[in-house]
Design a protein around this motif. Sequence first.
Motif, PDB file in Angstrom:
ATOM      1  N   PHE B  87      51.418  39.613  70.109  1.00  0.00           N
ATOM      2  CA  PHE B  87      50.062  39.157  69.793  1.00  0.00           C
ATOM      3  C   PHE B  87      50.132  38.209  68.614  1.00  0.00           C
ATOM      4  CE2 PHE B  87      46.104  39.398  67.403  1.00  0.00           C
ATOM      5  CZ  PHE B  87      45.143  39.229  68.393  1.00  0.00           C
ATOM      6  N   LEU B  88      49.371  37.124  68.705  1.00  0.00           N
ATOM      7  CA  LEU B  88      49.291  36.177  67.592  1.00  0.00           C
ATOM      8  C   LEU B  88      47.839  36.019  67.151  1.00  0.00           C
ATOM      9  CD1 LEU B  88      50.215  33.860  65.718  1.00  0.00           C
ATOM     10  CD2 LEU B  88      50.117  32.327  67.697  1.00  0.00           C
ATOM     11  N   ALA B  89      47.571  36.435  65.911  1.00  0.00           N
ATOM     12  CA  ALA B  89      46.263  36.135  65.313  1.00  0.00           C
ATOM     13  C   ALA B  89      46.396  34.758  64.683  1.00  0.00           C
ATOM     14  CB  ALA B  89      45.896  37.181  64.267  1.00  0.00           C
ATOM     15  N   PHE B 104      35.468  37.723  77.738  1.00  0.00           N
ATOM     16  CA  PHE B 104      36.813  37.381  77.272  1.00  0.00           C
ATOM     17  C   PHE B 104      37.623  38.643  76.956  1.00  0.00           C
ATOM     18  CE2 PHE B 104      39.087  36.688  73.128  1.00  0.00           C
ATOM     19  CZ  PHE B 104      40.210  36.071  73.648  1.00  0.00           C
ATOM     20  N   ALA B 108      40.911  39.853  78.955  1.00  0.00           N
ATOM     21  CA  ALA B 108      42.195  39.956  78.258  1.00  0.00           C
ATOM     22  C   ALA B 108      42.750  41.376  78.352  1.00  0.00           C
ATOM     23  CB  ALA B 108      42.027  39.544  76.796  1.00  0.00           C
ATOM     24  N   HIS B 156      37.224  38.319  64.425  1.00  0.00           N
ATOM     25  CA  HIS B 156      37.336  38.338  65.880  1.00  0.00           C
ATOM     26  C   HIS B 156      38.805  38.439  66.309  1.00  0.00           C
ATOM     27  CE1 HIS B 156      36.964  36.093  69.919  1.00  0.00           C
ATOM     28  NE2 HIS B 156      36.570  37.333  70.111  1.00  0.00           N
ATOM     29  N   GLU B 157      39.697  37.808  65.559  1.00  0.00           N
ATOM     30  CA  GLU B 157      41.130  37.914  65.862  1.00  0.00           C
ATOM     31  C   GLU B 157      41.586  39.365  65.695  1.00  0.00           C
ATOM     32  OE1 GLU B 157      41.305  34.799  67.345  1.00  0.00           O
ATOM     33  OE2 GLU B 157      43.389  34.817  66.707  1.00  0.00           O
ATOM     34  N   GLN B 160      40.475  41.683  68.400  1.00  0.00           N
ATOM     35  CA  GLN B 160      41.368  41.597  69.565  1.00  0.00           C
ATOM     36  C   GLN B 160      42.645  42.389  69.326  1.00  0.00           C
ATOM     37  OE1 GLN B 160      41.771  37.398  70.870  1.00  0.00           O
ATOM     38  NE2 GLN B 160      40.029  37.081  69.527  1.00  0.00           N
ATOM     39  N   LEU B 164      43.556  45.139  72.003  1.00  0.00           N
ATOM     40  CA  LEU B 164      44.619  44.818  72.950  1.00  0.00           C
ATOM     41  C   LEU B 164      45.893  45.622  72.695  1.00  0.00           C
ATOM     42  CD1 LEU B 164      44.137  40.938  73.302  1.00  0.00           C
ATOM     43  CD2 LEU B 164      43.202  42.766  74.728  1.00  0.00           C
TER      44      LEU B 164
END
Lengths: 394, 252
Positions: B87-89, B104, B108, B156-157, B160, B164
């Motif tokens: 995962f990349l923020a 979204f 995801a 928001h990042e 996720q 996730l």
Amino acid sequence: MLNSLLTSSPKTHIDPAAQLAAVPEKSRAERTASFDVADFPMPHGREEDWRFTPVDRLTGLLADEPTDEGAMTVEVSDSSVIAPPLAAGEGVRGTALIPGDRASALAHAHSRKALHLLLAADTEYAEPVRVQVRGAQGKRSNGHVVIEAGANAHALVILEHTGSGEHTANVEVVVGDGAHLTVVSVQQWADDAIHLAQHEALVGRDATYRHIAVTLGGAIVRINANVKYAGPGADATLLGVYFADAHQHLEHRTYIDHNAPRCKSLVTYKGALQGDGAHSVWVGDVLIGAEAEGTDTYELNRNLVLTDGARADSVPNLEIETGDIAGAGHASSTGRFDDEQLFYLQARGIPEHEARRLVVRGFFADVINKIGVPDVVDPLMAAIDEELAVGDTA
Amino acid sequence: MATLEIRDLHVSVDTENDTKEILKGVNLTVRSGETHAIMGPNGSGKSTLAYSIAGHPKYAVTSGTVTLDGEDVLAMSVDERARAGLFLAMQYPVEVPGVTVTNFLRTAKTAVSGEAPKLRTWTKDVKAAMAELRMDNDFAERGVNEGFSGGEKKRHEILQLELLEPKIAILDETDSGLDVDALRIVSEGVNRAQGKDNTGVLLITHYTRILRYIKPDFVHVFVDGKVAEEGGPELAERLEEEGYDRFLAARV
Ligand SMILES: Nc1ncnc2c1ncn2[C@@H]1O[C@H](COP(=O)(O)OP(=O)(O)O)[C@@H](O)[C@H]1O
Ligand SMILES: [Mg+2]
């Protein structure tokens, strides 16, 4: 007459329409409107209203020819709305629509009797009235339909165009005082069809009119969607969604003639393009006349270019002749598909084709929400997904 | 137990006239539950490292390897990497107009876990995670990052990240542009995710202030495309006092 002074020799014939074309028009209001085909010479492509259109491919359809036998079938889902057909000048025919180009003049001239759909006053139609128009390959037709909504009627009319052939068509819409009428025109023609149409509405006092153009299929589709007002306080919304594939020319021209006080108009057209030679045109004219104080208008066109080799033309024109307006604005833009959006979605695990689909659906989301009618939106979204699937494998 | 292993990674980008090497042999190993801070001056290549691991097409790996539990990450597409547990923020999250946050997140989640989440619990989880990050409910119906402020994008990042549940998370300057309150809220989110999922965290930052909230096990000083010095948390304290001058001076 002043004109005679300019005539250098008595033999010189000055064609007024040709002269008009040579001179750039100063106002949209000056454009020729006439029931007579002779007032519209064959376009050569440099005229303001034909300059984006591949006129060289229209010489057949723009010839002054009657409708071929069996060129078209028309089915109406609700026979109770079919009124006796209208000859030129009969009933409301000719009150809203005066042809603005050669195609429309042909559609009028060769439609001795026009299909007349009459939505009764003070009546709410629960079901949409569906008009299925199917063209036959290799044939040409000229058509004129009159849709009349009586005062305070509430109705949704969906015109669905499929099949093939070459067609000129007028849709004349008369919206009675206080009525709520939505006219949807779906163009899902086969790849070789040509369709040149003028859809013109006269919107009554305090009435609400919505025109929705959905154009997905056809070789050349050109729809001129026009509005003028019969009284104050009316509200017109013109929405459009189009998806141009390789070698498709999809053209939409909207014209709002704000000729009455305190009327509103909103134009929102969005289109996606993919493939070599895909071409879309949007020209949005708004004229706010001197008498139209308190006008509120906004027009917007956005294009999303998905691949190389596609071209979108987008031209908003706003003419204002009164100082007293509530609001007037326009926006137009054409952008390429943004790979950073794709990367962002993929970086969350979403596969590329699905990410692409999300971005395109997102692009159309606001106009789709404005359309709001599930009968229109659901098949439209499915059709857009299908177009994208074609793009994926291409 | 997951392991991200970066070995002698060289990465370049195409500029207008030529190709420019940015990463010049990066070595790094991040395991589940560990927190690594990568600290370095602007332009040293930190974002390039993050993007290269995530698979951004702009960055070309010219040599070296990146593996996740022995699997070749560099052979995977961007979405495959995410589904493998990376995962990349992002430092600059991208706006995707018209795609709602709700849609979204669900899409995801479905993609990374291979099946649609159970609607009932999912909706509850999303609501709870948003509440903890002090994100208003109406974010759910807005377009992804559309019109979000810088701080909102960062929350928001992290939202996720929490939903996730990746194995390894790379956070690229998640602290930049945040005020003190937002910094704390976002840091708590990272700590929650790590506590719950035993996530391995690669925390990229220019400043030490986020390290007050997220305690690193290892600190790597990143200069001119590679790791210049490594150590424990005490190295961060030293940087706090001395800045990067010592490393930059050494270059000339
Ligand atoms: N796409 C690119 N094109 C050209 N140069 C780039 C590109 N991306 C990064 N760079 C350059 O690479 C170097 C490292 O950038 P970056 O990885 O963003 O550093 P950091 O995140 O540490 O500030 C900088 O000199 C930057 O200008
Ligand atoms: Mg950076």
